[in-house]
Design an enzyme around this catalytic site. Structure first.
Site, PDB file in Angstrom:
ATOM      1  N   GLY A 120       0.815  -1.206   0.000  1.00  0.00           N
ATOM      2  CA  GLY A 120       0.000   0.000   0.000  1.00  0.00           C
ATOM      3  C   GLY A 120       0.847   1.254   0.000  1.00  0.00           C
ATOM      4  O   GLY A 120       2.083   1.212   0.013  1.00  0.00           O
ATOM      5  N   ILE A 123       1.370   3.703   2.323  1.00  0.00           N
ATOM      6  CA  ILE A 123       2.254   3.875   3.471  1.00  0.00           C
ATOM      7  C   ILE A 123       3.149   2.651   3.651  1.00  0.00           C
ATOM      8  O   ILE A 123       4.352   2.759   3.896  1.00  0.00           O
ATOM      9  CB  ILE A 123       1.439   4.162   4.751  1.00  0.00           C
ATOM     10  CG1 ILE A 123       0.688   5.487   4.604  1.00  0.00           C
ATOM     11  CG2 ILE A 123       2.338   4.182   5.989  1.00  0.00           C
ATOM     12  CD1 ILE A 123      -0.322   5.764   5.705  1.00  0.00           C
ATOM     13  N   ASP A 159      -0.212  -8.986   1.652  1.00  0.00           N
ATOM     14  CA  ASP A 159      -1.110  -7.964   1.109  1.00  0.00           C
ATOM     15  C   ASP A 159      -2.000  -8.612   0.058  1.00  0.00           C
ATOM     16  O   ASP A 159      -1.504  -9.315  -0.831  1.00  0.00           O
ATOM     17  CB  ASP A 159      -0.285  -6.832   0.476  1.00  0.00           C
ATOM     18  CG  ASP A 159      -1.084  -5.560   0.265  1.00  0.00           C
ATOM     19  OD1 ASP A 159      -2.217  -5.640  -0.256  1.00  0.00           O
ATOM     20  OD2 ASP A 159      -0.570  -4.488   0.607  1.00  0.00           O
ATOM     21  N   GLY A 172      -3.618  -1.842  -2.305  1.00  0.00           N
ATOM     22  CA  GLY A 172      -2.223  -1.617  -2.680  1.00  0.00           C
ATOM     23  C   GLY A 172      -1.931  -2.141  -4.072  1.00  0.00           C
ATOM     24  O   GLY A 172      -2.815  -2.604  -4.785  1.00  0.00           O
ATOM     25  N   LEU A 229      -0.627  -2.828   8.925  1.00  0.00           N
ATOM     26  CA  LEU A 229      -1.177  -1.688   8.209  1.00  0.00           C
ATOM     27  C   LEU A 229      -2.363  -2.076   7.328  1.00  0.00           C
ATOM     28  O   LEU A 229      -3.057  -1.208   6.803  1.00  0.00           O
ATOM     29  CB  LEU A 229      -0.099  -1.031   7.337  1.00  0.00           C
ATOM     30  CG  LEU A 229       0.873  -0.081   8.034  1.00  0.00           C
ATOM     31  CD1 LEU A 229       1.729  -0.794   9.054  1.00  0.00           C
ATOM     32  CD2 LEU A 229       1.754   0.617   7.030  1.00  0.00           C
ATOM     33  N   THR A 233     -13.515  -6.704   7.317  1.00  0.00           N
ATOM     34  CA  THR A 233     -12.083  -6.687   7.024  1.00  0.00           C
ATOM     35  C   THR A 233     -11.297  -6.116   8.199  1.00  0.00           C
ATOM     36  O   THR A 233     -10.335  -6.725   8.669  1.00  0.00           O
ATOM     37  CB  THR A 233     -11.799  -5.867   5.750  1.00  0.00           C
ATOM     38  OG1 THR A 233     -12.443  -6.507   4.650  1.00  0.00           O
ATOM     39  CG2 THR A 233     -10.316  -5.758   5.475  1.00  0.00           C
ATOM     40  N   ALA A 240      -1.736   0.020  13.053  1.00  0.00           N
ATOM     41  CA  ALA A 240      -2.080   1.314  12.457  1.00  0.00           C
ATOM     42  C   ALA A 240      -3.583   1.532  12.610  1.00  0.00           C
ATOM     43  O   ALA A 240      -4.387   0.767  12.101  1.00  0.00           O
ATOM     44  CB  ALA A 240      -1.686   1.346  10.986  1.00  0.00           C
ATOM     45  N   TYR A 250     -16.651   2.942  10.226  1.00  0.00           N
ATOM     46  CA  TYR A 250     -15.217   2.795  10.000  1.00  0.00           C
ATOM     47  C   TYR A 250     -14.443   3.168  11.268  1.00  0.00           C
ATOM     48  O   TYR A 250     -13.565   2.432  11.718  1.00  0.00           O
ATOM     49  CB  TYR A 250     -14.770   3.669   8.822  1.00  0.00           C
ATOM     50  CG  TYR A 250     -13.269   3.772   8.688  1.00  0.00           C
ATOM     51  CD1 TYR A 250     -12.531   2.691   8.230  1.00  0.00           C
ATOM     52  CD2 TYR A 250     -12.591   4.936   9.046  1.00  0.00           C
ATOM     53  CE1 TYR A 250     -11.151   2.764   8.131  1.00  0.00           C
ATOM     54  CE2 TYR A 250     -11.219   5.020   8.944  1.00  0.00           C
ATOM     55  CZ  TYR A 250     -10.502   3.933   8.484  1.00  0.00           C
ATOM     56  OH  TYR A 250      -9.131   4.020   8.398  1.00  0.00           O
ATOM     57  N   LYS A 274     -12.056   0.569  13.624  1.00  0.00           N
ATOM     58  CA  LYS A 274     -10.656   0.795  13.990  1.00  0.00           C
ATOM     59  C   LYS A 274     -10.505   0.935  15.509  1.00  0.00           C
ATOM     60  O   LYS A 274      -9.511   0.495  16.086  1.00  0.00           O
ATOM     61  CB  LYS A 274     -10.097   2.018  13.264  1.00  0.00           C
ATOM     62  CG  LYS A 274     -10.068   1.873  11.745  1.00  0.00           C
ATOM     63  CD  LYS A 274      -9.265   0.658  11.297  1.00  0.00           C
ATOM     64  CE  LYS A 274      -7.786   0.890  11.430  1.00  0.00           C
ATOM     65  NZ  LYS A 274      -6.984  -0.263  10.949  1.00  0.00           N
TER      66      LYS A 274
END
Length: 195
Positions: free
Chosen positions: A14, A16, A35, A40, A80, A99, A121, A153, A157
């Site tokens: 991705g 970052i 990944d 990404g 990440l 996810t 992250a 969202y 997180k």
């Protein structure tokens, strides 16, 4: 045969993550990227794609059959990988929630089995609504209504953070949580409504 230890970067292809991978390799680390390329691109790793200390596994964290072994041999894990982007959050909230929650849970389980340090992250969205000029980790959070996708969202997180802290408390897993604010730079894509 003793295998060299490595650092795992989920979401390493991705925007970052690819910069982090380059830095880790420059610092002499062996790096394993996991990944699924949903946000990404292997093109982000083209500068180091043939590096002898880089291995890229195209997979979700939760479907990576090698994850338990990779975690057992890891020095650290940078997590990440996440469903990101305003457009994705608005159009596919189930995907975003599943996810962000499931992949993190699977990753933390694998890391906890060997107490491999994890950097998780997160996002500044978890601070919620505030009129304060500066945010603090000890602040109370005011999250908006559930019918606004932005907050699902943020909560996904935030639940990742709660889960990571629970693993730290109950399983002595070393965890560091970083809340990234709007980040822009080379390799960022406008896909999914990102800047």
């Amino acid at each position: 045969m003793i295998r060299p230890r490595h650092v795992i970067v989920t979401g390493g292809a991705g925007f970052i993550g690819s910069h982090l991978v380059e830095r880790l390799l420059t610092d002499g680390n062996a790096v394993v990227v996991i990944d699924d390329l949903s946000a990404g691109s292997l093109g982000n790793l083209c500068a180091v794609g043939k590096h002898p200390r880089l291995r890229v596994i195209e997979s979700k964290v939760s479907t990576c059959a090698e994850l338990p072994v990779l975690a057992a041999e890891a020095e650290a894990i940078y997590h990440l990988a996440a469903a990101v982007g305003v457009e994705l959050v608005v159009k596919s909230p189930i995907h975003v929630l599943e996810t962000n929650l499931h992949e993190t849970e699977v990753l933390l389980e694998a890391a906890a089995a060997h107490r491999v340090p994890v950097l998780l992250a997160s996002t500044s969205e978890v601070y919620g609504k505030s009129q304060k000029a500066a945010f603090g980790e000890e602040d109370d959070l005011l999250i908006g209504p559930p019918h606004q996708a932005r907050w699902s969202y943020a909560c996904s997180k935030l639940m990742d953070e709660f889960l990571a802290l629970a693993f730290a408390k109950e399983r002595a897993l070393p965890v560091v949580i970083v809340r990234l604010f709007n980040t822009v730079g080379p390799r960022q894509t406008g896909r999914y409504g990102m800047v």
